[in-house]
Design an enzyme around this catalytic site. Structure first.
Site, mmCIF file in Angstrom:
data_model
loop_
_atom_site.group_PDB
_atom_site.id
_atom_site.type_symbol
_atom_site.label_atom_id
_atom_site.label_comp_id
_atom_site.label_asym_id
_atom_site.label_seq_id
_atom_site.Cartn_x
_atom_site.Cartn_y
_atom_site.Cartn_z
ATOM 1 N N GLU A 132 0.153 3.626 1.730
ATOM 2 C CA GLU A 132 0.228 4.043 3.145
ATOM 3 C C GLU A 132 1.624 3.790 3.715
ATOM 4 O O GLU A 132 2.018 4.412 4.694
ATOM 5 C CB GLU A 132 -0.797 3.263 3.968
ATOM 6 N N TYR A 162 -1.616 -0.084 10.675
ATOM 7 C CA TYR A 162 -1.866 -0.753 9.388
ATOM 8 C C TYR A 162 -0.653 -0.604 8.473
ATOM 9 O O TYR A 162 -0.167 -1.579 7.890
ATOM 10 C CB TYR A 162 -3.113 -0.133 8.730
ATOM 11 N N SER A 179 0.813 -1.221 0.000
ATOM 12 C CA SER A 179 0.000 0.000 0.000
ATOM 13 C C SER A 179 0.844 1.267 0.000
ATOM 14 O O SER A 179 1.911 1.324 0.624
ATOM 15 C CB SER A 179 -0.878 -0.010 1.256
HETATM 16 P P1 NAP Z 1 -11.229 -4.956 1.525
HETATM 17 O O1 NAP Z 1 -12.377 -4.632 0.637
HETATM 18 O O2 NAP Z 1 -11.221 -4.484 2.911
HETATM 19 O O3 NAP Z 1 -11.078 -6.564 1.518
HETATM 20 C C1 NAP Z 1 -10.261 -7.230 2.440
HETATM 21 C C2 NAP Z 1 -10.453 -8.721 2.262
HETATM 22 O O4 NAP Z 1 -9.642 -9.405 3.232
HETATM 23 C C3 NAP Z 1 -11.887 -9.212 2.480
HETATM 24 O O5 NAP Z 1 -12.151 -10.268 1.610
HETATM 25 C C4 NAP Z 1 -11.846 -9.720 3.917
HETATM 26 O O6 NAP Z 1 -12.820 -10.704 4.209
HETATM 27 C C5 NAP Z 1 -10.463 -10.369 3.897
HETATM 28 N N1 NAP Z 1 -9.924 -10.641 5.222
HETATM 29 C C6 NAP Z 1 -9.853 -9.811 6.290
HETATM 30 N N2 NAP Z 1 -9.285 -10.437 7.332
HETATM 31 C C7 NAP Z 1 -9.001 -11.706 6.924
HETATM 32 C C8 NAP Z 1 -8.424 -12.826 7.543
HETATM 33 N N3 NAP Z 1 -8.038 -12.807 8.828
HETATM 34 N N4 NAP Z 1 -8.269 -13.974 6.815
HETATM 35 C C9 NAP Z 1 -8.689 -14.022 5.525
HETATM 36 N N5 NAP Z 1 -9.266 -12.974 4.880
HETATM 37 C C10 NAP Z 1 -9.408 -11.825 5.577
HETATM 38 O O7 NAP Z 1 -9.858 -4.471 0.873
HETATM 39 P P2 NAP Z 1 -9.532 -4.093 -0.664
HETATM 40 O O8 NAP Z 1 -9.789 -2.653 -0.852
HETATM 41 O O9 NAP Z 1 -10.150 -5.089 -1.551
HETATM 42 O O10 NAP Z 1 -7.951 -4.263 -0.660
HETATM 43 C C11 NAP Z 1 -7.342 -5.513 -0.971
HETATM 44 C C12 NAP Z 1 -5.935 -5.526 -0.410
HETATM 45 O O11 NAP Z 1 -5.180 -4.463 -0.967
HETATM 46 C C13 NAP Z 1 -5.844 -5.337 1.106
HETATM 47 O O12 NAP Z 1 -4.746 -6.074 1.554
HETATM 48 C C14 NAP Z 1 -5.564 -3.853 1.277
HETATM 49 O O13 NAP Z 1 -4.912 -3.608 2.486
HETATM 50 C C15 NAP Z 1 -4.690 -3.604 0.064
HETATM 51 N N6 NAP Z 1 -4.716 -2.251 -0.493
HETATM 52 C C16 NAP Z 1 -5.900 -1.660 -0.819
HETATM 53 C C17 NAP Z 1 -5.895 -0.410 -1.409
HETATM 54 C C18 NAP Z 1 -7.177 0.281 -1.801
HETATM 55 O O14 NAP Z 1 -7.146 1.497 -2.051
HETATM 56 N N7 NAP Z 1 -8.287 -0.429 -1.924
HETATM 57 C C19 NAP Z 1 -4.676 0.237 -1.677
HETATM 58 C C20 NAP Z 1 -3.482 -0.405 -1.341
HETATM 59 C C21 NAP Z 1 -3.516 -1.675 -0.770
HETATM 60 P P3 NAP Z 1 -14.327 -10.282 4.675
HETATM 61 O O15 NAP Z 1 -15.059 -9.933 3.415
HETATM 62 O O16 NAP Z 1 -14.814 -11.510 5.349
HETATM 63 O O17 NAP Z 1 -14.177 -9.102 5.598
HETATM 64 O O1 G4F Z 2 -10.758 6.394 2.575
HETATM 65 P P1 G4F Z 2 -9.766 6.306 3.651
HETATM 66 O O2 G4F Z 2 -10.171 5.630 4.910
HETATM 67 O O3 G4F Z 2 -8.481 5.626 3.003
HETATM 68 P P2 G4F Z 2 -6.934 5.585 3.435
HETATM 69 O O4 G4F Z 2 -6.757 5.858 4.869
HETATM 70 O O5 G4F Z 2 -6.185 6.429 2.468
HETATM 71 O O6 G4F Z 2 -6.595 4.033 3.199
HETATM 72 C C1 G4F Z 2 -7.035 3.343 2.029
HETATM 73 O O7 G4F Z 2 -6.047 3.462 1.036
HETATM 74 C C2 G4F Z 2 -4.785 2.843 1.358
HETATM 75 C C3 G4F Z 2 -3.842 3.089 0.169
HETATM 76 O O8 G4F Z 2 -3.189 4.311 0.351
HETATM 77 C C4 G4F Z 2 -5.016 1.376 1.600
HETATM 78 F F1 G4F Z 2 -3.835 0.753 1.852
HETATM 79 C C5 G4F Z 2 -5.982 1.185 2.754
HETATM 80 O O9 G4F Z 2 -6.234 -0.201 2.930
HETATM 81 C C6 G4F Z 2 -7.296 1.887 2.414
HETATM 82 O O10 G4F Z 2 -7.883 1.230 1.329
HETATM 83 O O11 G4F Z 2 -9.249 7.774 4.048
HETATM 84 C C7 G4F Z 2 -8.751 8.666 3.083
HETATM 85 C C8 G4F Z 2 -8.592 10.042 3.712
HETATM 86 C C9 G4F Z 2 -7.797 10.032 5.024
HETATM 87 O O12 G4F Z 2 -6.878 11.110 5.013
HETATM 88 C C10 G4F Z 2 -8.846 10.260 6.097
HETATM 89 O O13 G4F Z 2 -8.355 10.939 7.264
HETATM 90 O O14 G4F Z 2 -9.886 10.543 4.054
HETATM 91 C C11 G4F Z 2 -9.829 11.121 5.346
HETATM 92 N N1 G4F Z 2 -11.187 11.127 5.902
HETATM 93 C C12 G4F Z 2 -11.893 12.249 6.222
HETATM 94 N N2 G4F Z 2 -13.079 11.908 6.725
HETATM 95 C C13 G4F Z 2 -11.933 10.058 6.205
HETATM 96 C C14 G4F Z 2 -13.140 10.549 6.736
HETATM 97 N N3 G4F Z 2 -11.709 8.721 6.074
HETATM 98 C C15 G4F Z 2 -12.693 7.877 6.457
HETATM 99 N N4 G4F Z 2 -12.495 6.538 6.284
HETATM 100 N N5 G4F Z 2 -13.880 8.319 6.992
HETATM 101 C C16 G4F Z 2 -14.147 9.652 7.166
HETATM 102 O O15 G4F Z 2 -15.221 10.028 7.636
#
Ligand code: NAP
Ligand code: G4F
Length: 342
Positions: free
Chosen positions: A136, A157, A134
């Protein structure tokens, strides 16, 4: 027929990756957590009765906190590619559940790598591994961030993701495993979890527009993110595993916007005056914030031939359109006397 095993198949990215791999002709196996309610909504449209001889999607109960279960699944499935997407992926929640987040995100990745190492050793098979890293991990490092930028994680995280990244590098170097670390910047979609900021905004605007709610609360509106479309990003994951040599790649659009800009654009498109319906709640602020992320994905573009297809305004419109439709359905259900959780 190639076989892929996906942890986190029920998440946003897992569902797009499953679609993508099925389209490519793969047999896809997913690890699903046992829950008391159905957690397979995002892949329901892809799932067929396993007795159907045509089916190419299979689900297995498992959890990345359960090492022996992971080993059994690997032995049973004999995958060619493993995509480790499983995570407690919410940054704010990781401050409240730090130890659990480390167990799933960092040690979870280690458990999958150990199961892989064991399987490769026992079977002599070549298996490729993708780790969902990520942006992050860059945290406080100033933009633009690339593969050469030093990590400066700002949440439990992010620290756990850094550990998972380095476990991957170490297993590549120590055991010669094919391990690719994707460093993906934020990617969103109509399937994004509803507590991430983009989806929270579009879901709430849809409901406000249709009179189902009056107001919602956000935290920091000033932070900047490089937001892309999840459907585009799963292609980059797959491309990383098709290379001759394993490597690490930043995947990003190269364009950053503030949360406020996302809100303004979404509200304008939805036809809602956001200044009248958005409040601030301190509980959505983080103890340490990541102020600005903007990725330099030159390496992925040059070596993988990858580039994003969906622009920022298109992403916003897709999400608003979807959530307007969902709000319309909720209104219909309410009018028919059904209970709807809002
Ligand atoms: P997500 O929607 O939160 O999906 C997470 C998945 O992990 C779900 O299928 C969840 O299952 C499963 N999971 C959670 N805990 C588990 C465990 N203990 N054992 C097995 N499975 C488990 O996340 P996403 O947005 O698809 O992201 C996919 C991956 O990319 C994650 O690793 C995230 O950290 C990473 N990532 C995401 C972003 C982004 O912007 N979306 C960016 C960078 C990296 P349930 O459905 O049962 O909860
Ligand atoms: O949507 P967010 O919660 O995403 P964040 O923290 O960037 O993380 C996501 O992206 C990462 C990749 O860079 C992934 F690795 C991670 O798993 C996840 O998918 O928050 C985005 C921004 C933050 O700065 C937060 O402080 O939005 C700001 N924010 C403002 N109000 C909020 C809110 N975030 C959330 N979730 N909820 C609010 O009400």
């Amino acid at each position: 027929m190639k076989k892929a095993l996906i942890t986190g198949i029920t998440g946003q990215d897992g569902s797009f990756l499953t679609e993508f791999l099925l389209d490519k002709g793969y047999q896809v196996h997913g690890i699903v957590r046992r829950a008391s309610t159905f957690n397979t909504d995002r892949i329901r449209h892809l799932y067929h009765d396993p007795h159907d001889p045509e089916t190419r999607l299979f689900l297995h109960y498992g959890d990345v906190t359960d090492a022996s279960g992971l080993r059994h699944v690997l032995e049973k499935v004999q995958p060619d590619e493993i995509y480790n997407l499983a995570a407690q992926s919410h940054v704010r929640v990781s401050f409240d559940q730090s130890e659990y987040t480390a167990d799933v995100v960092a040690t979870g990745a280690l458990r999958v790598l150990e199961a892989l190492r064991h399987h490769v050793h026992e079977s002599g098979r070549a298996v490729r591994y993708y780790q969902a890293g990520s942006s992050e991990m860059f945290g406080a490092a100033p933009p633009p961030q690339s593969e050469g930028t030093a990590f400066y994680p700002r949440s439990p995280y992010a620290v756990a993701k850094v550990a998972a990244h380095w476990y991957g590098v170490n297993y590549r170097e120590a055991y010669g495993l094919f391990v690719a670390n994707g460093i993906l910047f934020n990617h969103e979609s109509e399937r994004r979890g509803e507590t991430f900021v983009t989806r929270k905004i579009t879901r709430s605007l849809g409901r406000i527009k249709l009179g189902l709610m009056d107001k919602f609360y956000l935290g920091n509106l000033e932070s900047r993110r490089d937001w892309g479309y999840a459907g585009d990003y799963v292609e980059a994951m797959w491309l990383m595993l098709q290379q001759e040599a394993a490597g690490d790649y930043v995947v990003a659009t190269g364009e950053a916007h503030s949360v406020k800009e996302f809100l303004e654009l979404a509200a304008e498109y939805a036809g809602v005056d956001w200044t009248k319906c958005v409040g601030t709640d301190p509980r959505y602020f983080r103890p340490t914030e990541v102020d600005s992320l903007c990725g330099d994905s030159s390496r992925a573009r040059a070596k993988l031939g990858w580039k994003p297809k969906v622009s920022f305004p298109e992403l916003v419109r897709k999400m608003v359109d979807c959530d307007m439709e969902l709000a319309r359905r909720e209104r219909t259900l309410l009018a028919a006397g059904h209970a709807v959780h809002i």
